[in-house]
Design a protein around this motif. Structure first.
Motif, PDB file in Angstrom:
ATOM      1  N   HIS A  77     -12.393   6.303 -15.597  1.00  0.00           N
ATOM      2  CA  HIS A  77     -11.062   5.690 -15.612  1.00  0.00           C
ATOM      3  C   HIS A  77     -10.038   6.628 -14.996  1.00  0.00           C
ATOM      4  O   HIS A  77      -9.111   6.179 -14.310  1.00  0.00           O
ATOM      5  CB  HIS A  77     -10.666   5.333 -17.045  1.00  0.00           C
ATOM      6  N   GLN A  78     -10.180   7.925 -15.211  1.00  0.00           N
ATOM      7  CA  GLN A  78      -9.280   8.877 -14.571  1.00  0.00           C
ATOM      8  C   GLN A  78      -9.437   8.834 -13.055  1.00  0.00           C
ATOM      9  O   GLN A  78      -8.447   8.876 -12.322  1.00  0.00           O
ATOM     10  CB  GLN A  78      -9.553  10.293 -15.089  1.00  0.00           C
ATOM     11  N   VAL A  79     -10.686   8.746 -12.585  1.00  0.00           N
ATOM     12  CA  VAL A  79     -10.911   8.661 -11.135  1.00  0.00           C
ATOM     13  C   VAL A  79     -10.287   7.386 -10.580  1.00  0.00           C
ATOM     14  O   VAL A  79      -9.641   7.402  -9.516  1.00  0.00           O
ATOM     15  CB  VAL A  79     -12.418   8.722 -10.823  1.00  0.00           C
ATOM     16  N   TYR A  80     -10.453   6.291 -11.298  1.00  0.00           N
ATOM     17  CA  TYR A  80      -9.885   5.039 -10.814  1.00  0.00           C
ATOM     18  C   TYR A  80      -8.365   5.110 -10.747  1.00  0.00           C
ATOM     19  O   TYR A  80      -7.755   4.730  -9.730  1.00  0.00           O
ATOM     20  CB  TYR A  80     -10.318   3.873 -11.707  1.00  0.00           C
ATOM     21  N   THR A  81      -7.709   5.552 -11.816  1.00  0.00           N
ATOM     22  CA  THR A  81      -6.246   5.544 -11.862  1.00  0.00           C
ATOM     23  C   THR A  81      -5.632   6.523 -10.864  1.00  0.00           C
ATOM     24  O   THR A  81      -4.565   6.249 -10.302  1.00  0.00           O
ATOM     25  CB  THR A  81      -5.759   5.879 -13.274  1.00  0.00           C
ATOM     26  N   GLN A  82      -6.287   7.648 -10.608  1.00  0.00           N
ATOM     27  CA  GLN A  82      -5.699   8.663  -9.751  1.00  0.00           C
ATOM     28  C   GLN A  82      -6.121   8.545  -8.292  1.00  0.00           C
ATOM     29  O   GLN A  82      -5.464   9.113  -7.418  1.00  0.00           O
ATOM     30  CB  GLN A  82      -6.052  10.063 -10.276  1.00  0.00           C
ATOM     31  N   ILE A  83      -7.207   7.828  -8.013  1.00  0.00           N
ATOM     32  CA  ILE A  83      -7.697   7.736  -6.626  1.00  0.00           C
ATOM     33  C   ILE A  83      -7.840   6.280  -6.191  1.00  0.00           C
ATOM     34  O   ILE A  83      -7.236   5.843  -5.204  1.00  0.00           O
ATOM     35  CB  ILE A  83      -9.037   8.484  -6.479  1.00  0.00           C
ATOM     36  N   CYS A  84      -8.625   5.515  -6.931  1.00  0.00           N
ATOM     37  CA  CYS A  84      -8.966   4.153  -6.481  1.00  0.00           C
ATOM     38  C   CYS A  84      -7.812   3.176  -6.628  1.00  0.00           C
ATOM     39  O   CYS A  84      -7.692   2.226  -5.834  1.00  0.00           O
ATOM     40  CB  CYS A  84     -10.180   3.632  -7.251  1.00  0.00           C
ATOM     41  N   ALA A  85      -6.959   3.367  -7.654  1.00  0.00           N
ATOM     42  CA  ALA A  85      -5.912   2.388  -7.950  1.00  0.00           C
ATOM     43  C   ALA A  85      -4.813   2.352  -6.904  1.00  0.00           C
ATOM     44  O   ALA A  85      -3.965   1.458  -6.945  1.00  0.00           O
ATOM     45  CB  ALA A  85      -5.303   2.668  -9.324  1.00  0.00           C
ATOM     46  N   THR A  86      -4.801   3.302  -5.973  1.00  0.00           N
ATOM     47  CA  THR A  86      -3.798   3.245  -4.916  1.00  0.00           C
ATOM     48  C   THR A  86      -4.028   2.074  -3.967  1.00  0.00           C
ATOM     49  O   THR A  86      -3.091   1.633  -3.291  1.00  0.00           O
ATOM     50  CB  THR A  86      -3.810   4.560  -4.124  1.00  0.00           C
ATOM     51  N   CYS A  87      -5.266   1.554  -3.918  1.00  0.00           N
ATOM     52  CA  CYS A  87      -5.573   0.431  -3.027  1.00  0.00           C
ATOM     53  C   CYS A  87      -6.242  -0.732  -3.746  1.00  0.00           C
ATOM     54  O   CYS A  87      -6.056  -1.879  -3.342  1.00  0.00           O
ATOM     55  CB  CYS A  87      -6.478   0.880  -1.878  1.00  0.00           C
ATOM     56  N   GLU A 146      -1.391 -10.578   1.327  1.00  0.00           N
ATOM     57  CA  GLU A 146      -0.765 -10.284   2.608  1.00  0.00           C
ATOM     58  C   GLU A 146      -0.222  -8.854   2.642  1.00  0.00           C
ATOM     59  O   GLU A 146      -0.361  -8.145   3.645  1.00  0.00           O
ATOM     60  CB  GLU A 146       0.353 -11.287   2.880  1.00  0.00           C
ATOM     61  N   ALA A 147       0.408  -8.429   1.542  1.00  0.00           N
ATOM     62  CA  ALA A 147       0.922  -7.061   1.483  1.00  0.00           C
ATOM     63  C   ALA A 147      -0.209  -6.049   1.517  1.00  0.00           C
ATOM     64  O   ALA A 147      -0.087  -4.986   2.144  1.00  0.00           O
ATOM     65  CB  ALA A 147       1.767  -6.876   0.221  1.00  0.00           C
ATOM     66  N   ALA A 148      -1.336  -6.376   0.870  1.00  0.00           N
ATOM     67  CA  ALA A 148      -2.483  -5.467   0.878  1.00  0.00           C
ATOM     68  C   ALA A 148      -3.061  -5.331   2.279  1.00  0.00           C
ATOM     69  O   ALA A 148      -3.396  -4.222   2.726  1.00  0.00           O
ATOM     70  CB  ALA A 148      -3.542  -5.968  -0.095  1.00  0.00           C
ATOM     71  N   ARG A 149      -3.173  -6.442   3.014  1.00  0.00           N
ATOM     72  CA  ARG A 149      -3.712  -6.367   4.367  1.00  0.00           C
ATOM     73  C   ARG A 149      -2.750  -5.631   5.303  1.00  0.00           C
ATOM     74  O   ARG A 149      -3.187  -4.874   6.183  1.00  0.00           O
ATOM     75  CB  ARG A 149      -3.983  -7.784   4.894  1.00  0.00           C
ATOM     76  N   TYR A 150      -1.463  -5.845   5.135  1.00  0.00           N
ATOM     77  CA  TYR A 150      -0.495  -5.174   5.999  1.00  0.00           C
ATOM     78  C   TYR A 150      -0.530  -3.662   5.804  1.00  0.00           C
ATOM     79  O   TYR A 150      -0.412  -2.895   6.770  1.00  0.00           O
ATOM     80  CB  TYR A 150       0.902  -5.709   5.705  1.00  0.00           C
TER      81      TYR A 150
END
Length: 286
Positions: A77-87, A146-150
């Motif tokens: 969960h720490q890896v997700y929140t600090q790295i993966c959750a940005t995208c 749309e915001a994610a793709r942009y």
């Protein structure tokens, strides 16, 4: 005299015969498919020969009587929140799902209160922001597709709630993908906005290597955050996100096995010593 021709088959019998023929053909086809899968090991075929199948890893939750490593879930969960959750989003997981799994209730409440949630409307018909609470779901990095793709050059980062179930290989694929970034093979020109990964279908992936170096974060329990350790922990976390009921389901299955075994013992005793004498007795009438 010539024998009389047989009477025509009645319509019901003809329909039944055609049904049997159809069922027989379907059964033969199913048997052929099963034989082909057995001969080929049941492997999944990809259209691209350059795709590698992920190796099988000895996960702690494999097996009938094994459960999740909850310390690994917390680190994941720490890896997700600090790295993966940005995208990537995790739309099907709420803060309350983390309670007594990898955090205490007070820890999750403090974590949720750090997030501003849009709620409403209020008495004036306007939306407002409030601190998060346990019933809220984890926030998404983008308001819409749309915001994610942009923001990602046209590529849409998938939601990770069920990504383990949606990919062949499950956690094996996630771990292999995160640690499988390599230089393109000889004769293959590199691309500017894509990275080569032989475990991704097509070989080229739009996601840059998320775990490029060791020590990208500091674990709460002091575990060294190497690339493989972070990949392993986030794979376990995503496996839990896809199947939060995994441990409870196995525990319930074990309880049912024990209960049915006891019931079988009682049933065998009743059948052998109570019912059998009554069934086998002989009545003589004078």
């Amino acid at each position: 005299c010539a024998a009389a021709p047989p009477p025509p088959s009645p319509p019901a019998f003809a329909m039944f015969a055609r049904l049997l023929a159809t069922r027989g053909a379907q059964a033969a086809g199913a048997s052929a498919i099963a034989g082909a899968l057995a001969a080929g090991g049941g492997a999944v075929s990809f259209a691209d020969d350059a795709v590698l199948h992920p190796p099988s890893y000895p996960w702690s939750f494999n097996g009938f009587f094994n459960s999740y490593d909850h310390a690994s879930i917390r680190r994941g969960h720490q890896v997700y929140t600090q790295i993966c959750a940005t995208c990537h989003s995790l739309n099907r997981i709420a803060f309350r799902n983390l309670v007594d799994v990898c955090y205490t209730e007070d820890e999750v409440k403090a974590m949720a209160e750090e997030v501003d949630v849009v709620d409403g409307p209020n008495d004036e018909g306007e939306m407002f922001e409030r601190p998060g609470k346990l019933s809220d779901y984890l926030p998404a990095p983008y308001p819409n597709e749309e915001a994610a793709r942009y923001a990602n050059g046209g590529a849409y980062p998938p939601d990770l709630s069920l990504i383990v179930k949606a990919r062949h290989g499950g956690p094996d694929y996630i771990f292999a993908l995160l640690t499988g970034y390599k230089d393109p093979p000889a004769g293959v020109a590199p691309r500017e906005t894509q990275w080569y990964n032989p475990y991704f279908n097509g070989g080229w992936i739009g996601m840059p290597p998320p775990l490029e170096e060791d020590g990208a974060l500091d674990y709460d329990d002091g575990t060294p955050s190497t690339r493989t350790q972070m990949a392993k922990d986030v794979s376990v976390f995503l496996q839990w996100a896809s199947e939060p009921e995994h441990d409870d389901r196995k525990l319930m299955g074990f309880k049912w096995i024990v209960a049915m075994t006891i019931a079988l013992g009682f049933t065998t005793y009743y059948k052998r010593f109570k019912w059998a004498p009554l069934k086998n007795r002989r009545l003589e009438l004078e």
